[in-house]
Design an enzyme around this catalytic site. Sequence first.
Site, PDB file in Angstrom:
ATOM      1  N   ASN A 131     103.507  77.313  23.434  1.00  0.00           N
ATOM      2  CA  ASN A 131     104.915  77.225  23.043  1.00  0.00           C
ATOM      3  C   ASN A 131     105.058  77.015  21.537  1.00  0.00           C
ATOM      4  OD1 ASN A 131     105.293  77.433  25.741  1.00  0.00           O
ATOM      5  ND2 ASN A 131     105.829  75.293  26.067  1.00  0.00           N
ATOM      6  N   HIS A 147     100.075  79.682  19.471  1.00  0.00           N
ATOM      7  CA  HIS A 147     100.882  80.813  19.002  1.00  0.00           C
ATOM      8  C   HIS A 147     101.799  80.431  17.841  1.00  0.00           C
ATOM      9  CE1 HIS A 147     100.284  82.826  23.204  1.00  0.00           C
ATOM     10  NE2 HIS A 147      99.233  82.955  22.425  1.00  0.00           N
TER      11      HIS A 147
HETATM   12  C1  BJW Z   1     107.887  76.968  35.420  1.00  0.00           C
HETATM   13  C2  BJW Z   1     109.125  76.397  35.266  1.00  0.00           C
HETATM   14  C3  BJW Z   1     109.189  75.037  35.510  1.00  0.00           C
HETATM   15  C4  BJW Z   1     109.386  78.415  34.820  1.00  0.00           C
HETATM   16  N1  BJW Z   1     108.085  74.377  35.874  1.00  0.00           N
HETATM   17  N2  BJW Z   1     106.801  76.304  35.788  1.00  0.00           N
HETATM   18  C5  BJW Z   1      93.007  91.674  27.180  1.00  0.00           C
HETATM   19  C6  BJW Z   1      93.578  92.411  28.199  1.00  0.00           C
HETATM   20  C7  BJW Z   1      94.858  92.946  28.062  1.00  0.00           C
HETATM   21  C8  BJW Z   1      95.582  92.759  26.894  1.00  0.00           C
HETATM   22  C9  BJW Z   1      95.009  92.022  25.891  1.00  0.00           C
HETATM   23  C10 BJW Z   1      93.750  91.500  26.031  1.00  0.00           C
HETATM   24  N3  BJW Z   1      93.456  90.813  24.883  1.00  0.00           N
HETATM   25  C11 BJW Z   1      94.490  90.907  24.049  1.00  0.00           C
HETATM   26  C12 BJW Z   1      95.464  91.631  24.624  1.00  0.00           C
HETATM   27  C13 BJW Z   1      96.761  91.977  24.026  1.00  0.00           C
HETATM   28  C14 BJW Z   1      97.796  90.878  24.128  1.00  0.00           C
HETATM   29  C15 BJW Z   1      98.050  90.568  25.599  1.00  0.00           C
HETATM   30  O1  BJW Z   1      97.610  89.589  26.143  1.00  0.00           O
HETATM   31  N4  BJW Z   1      98.833  91.421  26.248  1.00  0.00           N
HETATM   32  C16 BJW Z   1      99.155  91.245  27.657  1.00  0.00           C
HETATM   33  C17 BJW Z   1     100.612  90.818  27.793  1.00  0.00           C
HETATM   34  C18 BJW Z   1      98.890  92.531  28.360  1.00  0.00           C
HETATM   35  N5  BJW Z   1      97.373  89.684  23.414  1.00  0.00           N
HETATM   36  C19 BJW Z   1      97.486  89.592  22.103  1.00  0.00           C
HETATM   37  O2  BJW Z   1      97.919  90.526  21.440  1.00  0.00           O
HETATM   38  C20 BJW Z   1      97.051  88.288  21.449  1.00  0.00           C
HETATM   39  N6  BJW Z   1      96.172  88.627  20.390  1.00  0.00           N
HETATM   40  C21 BJW Z   1      94.911  88.984  20.577  1.00  0.00           C
HETATM   41  O3  BJW Z   1      94.353  88.880  21.652  1.00  0.00           O
HETATM   42  O4  BJW Z   1      94.309  89.443  19.461  1.00  0.00           O
HETATM   43  C22 BJW Z   1      92.999  90.018  19.569  1.00  0.00           C
HETATM   44  C23 BJW Z   1      92.607  90.378  18.161  1.00  0.00           C
HETATM   45  C24 BJW Z   1      91.359  89.993  17.717  1.00  0.00           C
HETATM   46  C25 BJW Z   1      90.971  90.323  16.397  1.00  0.00           C
HETATM   47  C26 BJW Z   1      91.857  91.014  15.580  1.00  0.00           C
HETATM   48  C27 BJW Z   1      93.108  91.375  16.037  1.00  0.00           C
HETATM   49  C28 BJW Z   1      93.490  91.056  17.330  1.00  0.00           C
HETATM   50  C29 BJW Z   1      98.220  87.562  20.827  1.00  0.00           C
HETATM   51  C30 BJW Z   1      99.224  87.119  21.831  1.00  0.00           C
HETATM   52  C31 BJW Z   1     100.444  86.543  21.134  1.00  0.00           C
HETATM   53  C32 BJW Z   1     101.562  86.190  22.113  1.00  0.00           C
HETATM   54  N7  BJW Z   1     102.759  85.946  21.394  1.00  0.00           N
HETATM   55  C33 BJW Z   1     103.929  85.485  22.122  1.00  0.00           C
HETATM   56  C34 BJW Z   1     105.092  85.346  21.111  1.00  0.00           C
HETATM   57  C35 BJW Z   1     104.894  84.089  20.269  1.00  0.00           C
HETATM   58  C36 BJW Z   1     105.933  83.938  19.213  1.00  0.00           C
HETATM   59  C37 BJW Z   1     107.341  83.831  19.736  1.00  0.00           C
HETATM   60  O5  BJW Z   1     107.655  82.968  20.569  1.00  0.00           O
HETATM   61  O6  BJW Z   1     108.140  84.620  19.294  1.00  0.00           O
HETATM   62  O7  BJW Z   1     103.662  84.231  22.756  1.00  0.00           O
HETATM   63  S1  BJW Z   1     104.399  86.546  23.474  1.00  0.00           S
HETATM   64  C38 BJW Z   1     104.861  85.247  24.565  1.00  0.00           C
HETATM   65  O8  BJW Z   1     103.978  85.191  25.706  1.00  0.00           O
HETATM   66  C39 BJW Z   1     104.647  83.953  23.774  1.00  0.00           C
HETATM   67  C40 BJW Z   1     104.093  83.045  24.832  1.00  0.00           C
HETATM   68  O9  BJW Z   1     103.408  81.961  24.232  1.00  0.00           O
HETATM   69  C41 BJW Z   1     103.219  83.966  25.633  1.00  0.00           C
HETATM   70  C42 BJW Z   1     102.931  83.462  27.034  1.00  0.00           C
HETATM   71  O10 BJW Z   1     104.092  83.336  27.779  1.00  0.00           O
HETATM   72  P1  BJW Z   1     104.230  82.135  28.821  1.00  0.00           P
HETATM   73  O11 BJW Z   1     104.262  80.864  28.110  1.00  0.00           O
HETATM   74  O12 BJW Z   1     103.225  82.278  29.895  1.00  0.00           O
HETATM   75  O13 BJW Z   1     105.719  82.364  29.368  1.00  0.00           O
HETATM   76  P2  BJW Z   1     106.221  83.300  30.578  1.00  0.00           P
HETATM   77  O14 BJW Z   1     107.677  83.447  30.412  1.00  0.00           O
HETATM   78  O15 BJW Z   1     105.415  84.526  30.697  1.00  0.00           O
HETATM   79  O16 BJW Z   1     105.918  82.439  31.884  1.00  0.00           O
HETATM   80  C43 BJW Z   1     106.623  81.261  32.188  1.00  0.00           C
HETATM   81  C44 BJW Z   1     106.017  80.697  33.455  1.00  0.00           C
HETATM   82  O17 BJW Z   1     106.594  79.425  33.704  1.00  0.00           O
HETATM   83  C45 BJW Z   1     106.290  81.546  34.710  1.00  0.00           C
HETATM   84  O18 BJW Z   1     105.074  81.701  35.436  1.00  0.00           O
HETATM   85  C46 BJW Z   1     107.283  80.709  35.534  1.00  0.00           C
HETATM   86  O19 BJW Z   1     107.102  80.844  36.932  1.00  0.00           O
HETATM   87  C47 BJW Z   1     106.935  79.325  35.071  1.00  0.00           C
HETATM   88  N8  BJW Z   1     108.034  78.367  35.106  1.00  0.00           N
HETATM   89  N9  BJW Z   1     110.025  77.417  34.885  1.00  0.00           N
HETATM   90  C48 BJW Z   1     106.895  75.086  36.013  1.00  0.00           C
HETATM   91  N10 BJW Z   1     110.373  74.387  35.409  1.00  0.00           N
END
Ligand code: BJW
Length: 253
Positions: free
Chosen positions: A103, A120
């Site tokens: 977060n 992040h």
């Molecule tokens: C509750 C609840 C309650 C609700 N109680 N629960 C391998 C495979 C495939 C793809 C990739 C891979 N490796 C890298 C990638 C690419 C990419 C990626 O992962 N893509 C996938 C989506 C396919 N990753 C990246 O690009 C990362 N970089 C990287 O790996 O670089 C490699 C590299 C190496 C060397 C040189 C260059 C590159 C970077 C990822 C950055 C993510 N950024 C964001 C934005 C941050 C800034 C901003 O906020 O603006 O981060 S995207 C967004 O998703 C944000 C979050 O931190 C992140 C995760 O989301 P999160 O927290 O899980 O939220 P939700 O909404 O998805 O889920 C909420 C959950 O809560 C749900 O399950 C609900 O059920 C639950 N919930 N209420 C308990 N009350």
Amino acid sequence: MIDENIRKISKILIQRPSIVILTGAGVSAESGVPTFRGPDGLWRQFRAEDLATPEAFARNPGLVWEWYDWRRQKIYNVEPNPAHVVIAKWEKYFPFFVLITQNVDGLHQKAGSTKIIELHGNIWKVRCTKEGKVFENRQVPLSQIPPLCPDCGSLLRPHVVWFGEALPSDVFEASLQALYHTKVMMVIGTSALVQPAASFPLIAQQNGAILIEINLEPTPLSSYADFTIYGKAGKILPLIDQLLSEESEEKIE
Ligand code: BJW
């Protein structure tokens, strides 16, 4: 009536007082911060490719900044919820404790957490695109979009990690060290879809940690978890904490 798994989890935490917690947007949902992938999630309304990639920023920094300015306004007055409060309390309770959060909202710190790794980045920080200098910036709304560096006048960017960007190496290394060391890994409120964070729980488990997940619904991690509790983090964590307190009192008596 407290779920039997919640009792088991509190016993495990007493036997193995060494914990890494990985949080995601779900932990802040009860504070009113939008998640990314839920029914009202940000990625239902907006395309990540247009707003959360370095390419999008290079194309149109003003548009990206307008979106971040809007999000900052939306969360400016939000407060930590009981989940943040329990997590902050636990860093003093457990001899080994590390909080890794995806977060960017700063709510863990607002609740008092200090042993925290922000994977992040932080939405309340900005970074100079020329010199890399990071500044805290809580101006809401921003007086100028896009904002410029107070030192050199270059474009500032949000100090967050976008898709396609590597996590800062110190942040990644510190996370790995914690994952190798911990005896319990608790994953709270993340969809576990974004890498590399999504792999962290499995790294800890492969190194001997018990994996506990708290979420509203199943995720790709659920089938690996030793315990999954379905429910709101703000309800479940206080229950676990209550049992921990009761057990500690019993020990003292
Ligand atoms: C509750 C609840 C309650 C609700 N109680 N629960 C391998 C495979 C495939 C793809 C990739 C891979 N490796 C890298 C990638 C690419 C990419 C990626 O992962 N893509 C996938 C989506 C396919 N990753 C990246 O690009 C990362 N970089 C990287 O790996 O670089 C490699 C590299 C190496 C060397 C040189 C260059 C590159 C970077 C990822 C950055 C993510 N950024 C964001 C934005 C941050 C800034 C901003 O906020 O603006 O981060 S995207 C967004 O998703 C944000 C979050 O931190 C992140 C995760 O989301 P999160 O927290 O899980 O939220 P939700 O909404 O998805 O889920 C909420 C959950 O809560 C749900 O399950 C609900 O059920 C639950 N919930 N209420 C308990 N009350």
